[in-house]
Design a protein around this motif. Structure first.
Motif, PDB file in Angstrom:
ATOM      1  N   VAL A   1       1.279   4.286  -3.012  1.00 40.12           N
ATOM      2  CA  VAL A   1       1.067   5.717  -2.753  1.00 40.12           C
ATOM      3  C   VAL A   1       2.309   6.507  -3.166  1.00 40.12           C
ATOM      4  O   VAL A   1       2.193   7.562  -3.781  1.00 40.12           O
ATOM      5  CB  VAL A   1       0.711   5.958  -1.268  1.00 40.12           C
ATOM      6  CG1 VAL A   1       0.747   7.434  -0.939  1.00 40.12           C
ATOM      7  CG2 VAL A   1      -0.651   5.372  -0.964  1.00 40.12           C
TER       8      VAL A   1
ATOM      9  N   VAL B   1       1.883   5.541   5.589  1.00 37.78           N
ATOM     10  CA  VAL B   1       0.721   4.995   4.872  1.00 37.78           C
ATOM     11  C   VAL B   1       0.468   3.559   5.293  1.00 37.78           C
ATOM     12  O   VAL B   1      -0.676   3.171   5.559  1.00 37.78           O
ATOM     13  CB  VAL B   1       0.930   5.111   3.350  1.00 37.78           C
ATOM     14  CG1 VAL B   1      -0.142   4.341   2.596  1.00 37.78           C
ATOM     15  CG2 VAL B   1       0.943   6.560   2.928  1.00 37.78           C
ATOM     16  N   ASN B   2       1.511   2.756   5.371  1.00 40.38           N
ATOM     17  CA  ASN B   2       1.338   1.363   5.807  1.00 40.38           C
ATOM     18  C   ASN B   2       0.801   1.292   7.227  1.00 40.38           C
ATOM     19  O   ASN B   2      -0.061   0.467   7.531  1.00 40.38           O
ATOM     20  CB  ASN B   2       2.656   0.600   5.702  1.00 40.38           C
ATOM     21  CG  ASN B   2       3.001   0.281   4.278  1.00 40.38           C
ATOM     22  OD1 ASN B   2       2.139   0.041   3.450  1.00 40.38           O
ATOM     23  ND2 ASN B   2       4.277   0.293   3.981  1.00 40.38           N
ATOM     24  N   THR B   3       1.280   2.152   8.107  1.00 40.65           N
ATOM     25  CA  THR B   3       0.794   2.170   9.480  1.00 40.65           C
ATOM     26  C   THR B   3      -0.687   2.501   9.529  1.00 40.65           C
ATOM     27  O   THR B   3      -1.462   1.835  10.229  1.00 40.65           O
ATOM     28  CB  THR B   3       1.592   3.195  10.313  1.00 40.65           C
ATOM     29  OG1 THR B   3       2.968   2.824  10.300  1.00 40.65           O
ATOM     30  CG2 THR B   3       1.092   3.231  11.739  1.00 40.65           C
ATOM     31  N   LEU B   4      -1.115   3.496   8.779  1.00 40.93           N
ATOM     32  CA  LEU B   4      -2.526   3.875   8.770  1.00 40.93           C
ATOM     33  C   LEU B   4      -3.405   2.780   8.172  1.00 40.93           C
ATOM     34  O   LEU B   4      -4.489   2.490   8.687  1.00 40.93           O
ATOM     35  CB  LEU B   4      -2.714   5.188   8.019  1.00 40.93           C
ATOM     36  CG  LEU B   4      -2.105   6.420   8.687  1.00 40.93           C
ATOM     37  CD1 LEU B   4      -2.236   7.627   7.769  1.00 40.93           C
ATOM     38  CD2 LEU B   4      -2.747   6.680  10.028  1.00 40.93           C
ATOM     39  N   VAL B   5      -2.942   2.173   7.086  1.00 40.49           N
ATOM     40  CA  VAL B   5      -3.724   1.098   6.453  1.00 40.49           C
ATOM     41  C   VAL B   5      -3.902  -0.064   7.412  1.00 40.49           C
ATOM     42  O   VAL B   5      -5.020  -0.553   7.624  1.00 40.49           O
ATOM     43  CB  VAL B   5      -3.048   0.638   5.143  1.00 40.49           C
ATOM     44  CG1 VAL B   5      -3.644  -0.669   4.648  1.00 40.49           C
ATOM     45  CG2 VAL B   5      -3.174   1.709   4.082  1.00 40.49           C
ATOM     46  N   TYR B   6      -2.808  -0.522   7.999  1.00 41.69           N
ATOM     47  CA  TYR B   6      -2.905  -1.686   8.873  1.00 41.69           C
ATOM     48  C   TYR B   6      -3.570  -1.359  10.208  1.00 41.69           C
ATOM     49  O   TYR B   6      -4.158  -2.238  10.838  1.00 41.69           O
ATOM     50  CB  TYR B   6      -1.538  -2.333   9.058  1.00 41.69           C
ATOM     51  CG  TYR B   6      -1.084  -2.957   7.750  1.00 41.69           C
ATOM     52  CD1 TYR B   6      -1.866  -3.917   7.123  1.00 41.69           C
ATOM     53  CD2 TYR B   6       0.079  -2.556   7.122  1.00 41.69           C
ATOM     54  CE1 TYR B   6      -1.485  -4.478   5.916  1.00 41.69           C
ATOM     55  CE2 TYR B   6       0.464  -3.111   5.920  1.00 41.69           C
ATOM     56  CZ  TYR B   6      -0.323  -4.076   5.327  1.00 41.69           C
ATOM     57  OH  TYR B   6       0.040  -4.617   4.128  1.00 41.69           O
TER      58      TYR B   6
ATOM     59  N   ARG C   1       6.027   6.067   3.063  1.00 43.04           N
ATOM     60  CA  ARG C   1       5.583   4.674   2.903  1.00 43.04           C
ATOM     61  C   ARG C   1       5.263   4.056   4.255  1.00 43.04           C
ATOM     62  O   ARG C   1       4.245   3.386   4.418  1.00 43.04           O
ATOM     63  CB  ARG C   1       6.653   3.863   2.178  1.00 43.04           C
ATOM     64  CG  ARG C   1       6.226   2.416   1.969  1.00 43.04           C
ATOM     65  CD  ARG C   1       7.202   1.647   1.141  1.00 43.04           C
ATOM     66  NE  ARG C   1       8.461   1.476   1.838  1.00 43.04           N
ATOM     67  CZ  ARG C   1       9.418   0.678   1.417  1.00 43.04           C
ATOM     68  NH1 ARG C   1       9.297   0.026   0.286  1.00 43.04           N
ATOM     69  NH2 ARG C   1      10.523   0.555   2.102  1.00 43.04           N
TER      70      ARG C   1
ATOM     71  N   VAL D   1      -6.230   0.698  10.440  1.00 42.63           N
ATOM     72  CA  VAL D   1      -7.653   0.629  10.102  1.00 42.63           C
ATOM     73  C   VAL D   1      -8.099  -0.829   9.947  1.00 42.63           C
ATOM     74  O   VAL D   1      -9.161  -1.218  10.455  1.00 42.63           O
ATOM     75  CB  VAL D   1      -7.941   1.448   8.825  1.00 42.63           C
ATOM     76  CG1 VAL D   1      -9.342   1.190   8.308  1.00 42.63           C
ATOM     77  CG2 VAL D   1      -7.729   2.923   9.100  1.00 42.63           C
ATOM     78  N   VAL D   2      -7.289  -1.630   9.277  1.00 40.06           N
ATOM     79  CA  VAL D   2      -7.638  -3.049   9.100  1.00 40.06           C
ATOM     80  C   VAL D   2      -7.706  -3.755  10.445  1.00 40.06           C
ATOM     81  O   VAL D   2      -8.648  -4.508  10.720  1.00 40.06           O
ATOM     82  CB  VAL D   2      -6.619  -3.734   8.163  1.00 40.06           C
ATOM     83  CG1 VAL D   2      -6.790  -5.238   8.177  1.00 40.06           C
ATOM     84  CG2 VAL D   2      -6.749  -3.188   6.752  1.00 40.06           C
TER      85      VAL D   2
ATOM     86  N   PRO E   1       0.812  -1.231   0.000  1.00 39.22           N
ATOM     87  CA  PRO E   1       0.000   0.000   0.000  1.00 39.22           C
ATOM     88  C   PRO E   1       0.839   1.273   0.000  1.00 39.22           C
ATOM     89  O   PRO E   1       0.571   2.204  -0.761  1.00 39.22           O
ATOM     90  CB  PRO E   1      -0.830  -0.098   1.285  1.00 39.22           C
ATOM     91  CG  PRO E   1      -0.803  -1.530   1.676  1.00 39.22           C
ATOM     92  CD  PRO E   1       0.469  -2.077   1.151  1.00 39.22           C
ATOM     93  N   GLY E   2       1.847   1.309   0.827  1.00 41.08           N
ATOM     94  CA  GLY E   2       2.700   2.492   0.894  1.00 41.08           C
ATOM     95  C   GLY E   2       3.514   2.693  -0.368  1.00 41.08           C
ATOM     96  O   GLY E   2       3.739   3.822  -0.808  1.00 41.08           O
TER      97      GLY E   2
END
Length: 51
Positions: free
Chosen positions: A14, A33-38, A30, A40-41, A10-11
């Protein structure tokens, strides 16, 4: 594609969209972004399992 590349995907996408190098100057972007995605998941999984 290795497992680590799959987790960083994901990162990396982006960073490619922003036209910056995810391995160099944009490594923190990167990571963020990866921290925010994971985050939320993970929160969605915890919420589903707790209800």
């Amino acid at each position: 594609m290795t497992l680590s590349e799959a987790f960083l995907w994901p990162g990396t996408k982006v960073c490619e969209y922003l036209k910056v190098n995810p391995e160099g100057e944009a490594a923190l972007i990167r990571w963020m972004v990866n921290t925010l995605v994971y985050l939320v998941v993970s929160l969605a999984v915890v919420w589903i399992l707790s209800v």
